[in-house]
Design a protein around this motif. Structure first.
Motif, PDB file in Angstrom:
ATOM      1  N   PRO A  18       0.819  -1.213   0.000  1.00  0.00           N
ATOM      2  CA  PRO A  18       0.000   0.000   0.000  1.00  0.00           C
ATOM      3  C   PRO A  18       0.850   1.259   0.000  1.00  0.00           C
ATOM      4  O   PRO A  18       1.996   1.266   0.460  1.00  0.00           O
ATOM      5  N   ALA A  19       0.279   2.328  -0.519  1.00  0.00           N
ATOM      6  CA  ALA A  19       0.929   3.631  -0.454  1.00  0.00           C
ATOM      7  C   ALA A  19       1.058   4.063   1.000  1.00  0.00           C
ATOM      8  O   ALA A  19       0.325   3.592   1.878  1.00  0.00           O
ATOM      9  N   LEU A  20       1.965   4.983   1.267  1.00  0.00           N
ATOM     10  CA  LEU A  20       2.133   5.475   2.632  1.00  0.00           C
ATOM     11  C   LEU A  20       0.840   6.067   3.171  1.00  0.00           C
ATOM     12  O   LEU A  20       0.540   5.956   4.367  1.00  0.00           O
ATOM     13  N   SER A  21       0.045   6.677   2.307  1.00  0.00           N
ATOM     14  CA  SER A  21      -1.206   7.297   2.740  1.00  0.00           C
ATOM     15  C   SER A  21      -2.237   6.288   3.210  1.00  0.00           C
ATOM     16  O   SER A  21      -3.223   6.655   3.857  1.00  0.00           O
ATOM     17  N   GLU A  22      -2.013   5.004   2.912  1.00  0.00           N
ATOM     18  CA  GLU A  22      -2.942   3.952   3.303  1.00  0.00           C
ATOM     19  C   GLU A  22      -2.454   3.160   4.505  1.00  0.00           C
ATOM     20  O   GLU A  22      -3.111   2.220   4.944  1.00  0.00           O
ATOM     21  N   GLN A  23      -1.325   3.530   5.046  1.00  0.00           N
ATOM     22  CA  GLN A  23      -0.705   2.733   6.096  1.00  0.00           C
ATOM     23  C   GLN A  23      -1.040   3.248   7.494  1.00  0.00           C
ATOM     24  O   GLN A  23      -1.254   4.445   7.705  1.00  0.00           O
ATOM     25  N   ILE A  24      -1.070   2.306   8.437  1.00  0.00           N
ATOM     26  CA  ILE A  24      -1.109   2.622   9.861  1.00  0.00           C
ATOM     27  C   ILE A  24       0.265   2.263  10.416  1.00  0.00           C
ATOM     28  O   ILE A  24       0.703   1.113  10.325  1.00  0.00           O
TER      29      ILE A  24
END
Length: 260
Positions: free
Chosen positions: A6-12
Motif C-alpha cells: 500500500p501507499a504510505l497514505s494507506e498505512q497505519i
C-alpha cells in the motif's frame, strides 16, 4: 508481495519512542504523506498528546503509552491501536532508545563497564524489537504485507566512540533484522534497518560538545551533520512501495561519513 504494497497514505504506522526527538521527526514525515500514526511513548505523555494535536487529532494519530520491553504491554498497545483505527498496524518503526547519553568524555570504559549496562541496552533494543514484531506478526501474515524498520547506528561499522553497551545492542539488532528478513520474506514482510550517526540535535545527543558536531561535519562529504528530518526520509523509503524488492538491508544515513 509487491502488488499488495500500500501507499504510505494507506498505512497505519507504529513508531516506538515516537513522542520526541527522532521519533517525532519520523512521525511527522509519515503524517506529511497521509499515513495514520500510533505514537508510542513511555514517560512523555504530554509531548505525545501535543504531537497528536499537531498531526491532526484522533483521526490521524493516537498516543499510546507502553514500555516496549514489556511484551504484554506491547501486545496490548497493538490491540488498542487496531481498535482505535479499526484496522491493524502494517508498519513498525523500532525507534525507542533505552536511556543513553552520547557524551564520549563520560562514557563507560572497558575496565569499569558492567553487564547491567549491556542488559539495559539489549532489553531496550533487541527485546523491544522482538516484542513489537511478535505483536504485529499475525495481522501482517494475514494481510500478506508488513514493513518493519529498525533504527541502528553507524558505530557498528565505525566505532569512533566506543559506546560498548549501546553499539553491541545495535549490532545484535542488525543481526536480528537480517534473520527476520530471511524468515518473514515469504509472508510478504520486509525487515530493514536505517543506521545514523550523531544527529543534530536530539535529547540523546544534547550532551555532545559542539566541537564534536563540527568535527563530524568536516569529515563528511556533504560537510554537514545529519538532522532528524533528513534521517526520517530514509525510514519512509523502507515503508514505501519504492522499496518493494528490498529486505534485510542496512542503509547508513550520515552524510557519507561511513561508506558501507
Amino acid at each position: 508481495m509487491n502488488a499488495l504494497a500500500p501507499a504510505l497514505s494507506e498505512q497505519i504506522v507504529l513508531v516506538t519512542g515516537g513522542a520526541r526527538g527522532l521519533g517525532a521527526a519520523i512521525n511527522k514525515a509519515f503524517a506529511a504523506q497521509g499515513a495514520r500514526l500510533v505514537i508510542n511513548f513511555h514517560r512523555s505523555a504530554s509531548a505525545a498528546a501535543a504531537l497528536v494535536d499537531e498531526l491532526g487529532g484522533a483521526g490521524r494519530a493516537v498516543a499510546l503509552g507502553a514500555d516496549v520491553t514489556d511484551r504484554d504491554a506491547v501486545f496490548d498497545l497493538v490491540a488498542r491501536a487496531h481498535e482505535h483505527f479499526g484496522a491493524p498496524v502494517c508498519t513498525v518503526v523500532n525507534n525507542a532508545l533505552a536511556d543513553f547519553s552520547f557524551n564520549g568524555d563520560d562514557r563507560a570504559k572497558p575496565d569499569t563497564i558492567d553487564w547491567p549496562a549491556f542488559d539495559a541496552q539489549f532489553r531496550g533494543t533487541v527485546a523491544a524489537a522482538l516484542n513489537t514484531t511478535q505483536a504485529v506478526l499475525g495481522d501482517m501474515r494475514s494481510a500478506r504485507f508488513g514493513r518493519i524498520v529498525n533504527i541502528g547506528t553507524n558505530l557498528v561499522q565505525n566505532p569512533v566512540v566506543p559506546y560498548h553497551d549501546y553499539t553491541a545492542a545495535k549490532a545484535a539488532l542488525l543481526a536480528l533484522t537480517r534473520t527476520l528478513a530471511a524468515d518473514l520474506g515469504p509472508d510478504g514482510i520486509a525487515v530493514n534497518m536505517v543506521s545514523g550517526g550523531l544527529l543534530r540535535t536530539t535529547d540523546a545527543s544534547a550532551a555532545t560538545p559542539p566541537a564534536v558536531f563540527d568535527a563530524i561535519a568536516a569529515g563528511t562529504p556533504l560537510r554537514a551533520v545529519t538532522t532528524p528530518d533528513e534521517f526520517a526520509d530514509a525510514v519512509l523509503f523502507f515503508a514505501s512501495p519504492w522499496s518493494r524488492a528490498v529486505t534485510g538491508q542496512n542503509l547508513v544515513v550520515d552524510g557519507g561519513l561511513v561508506m558501507d
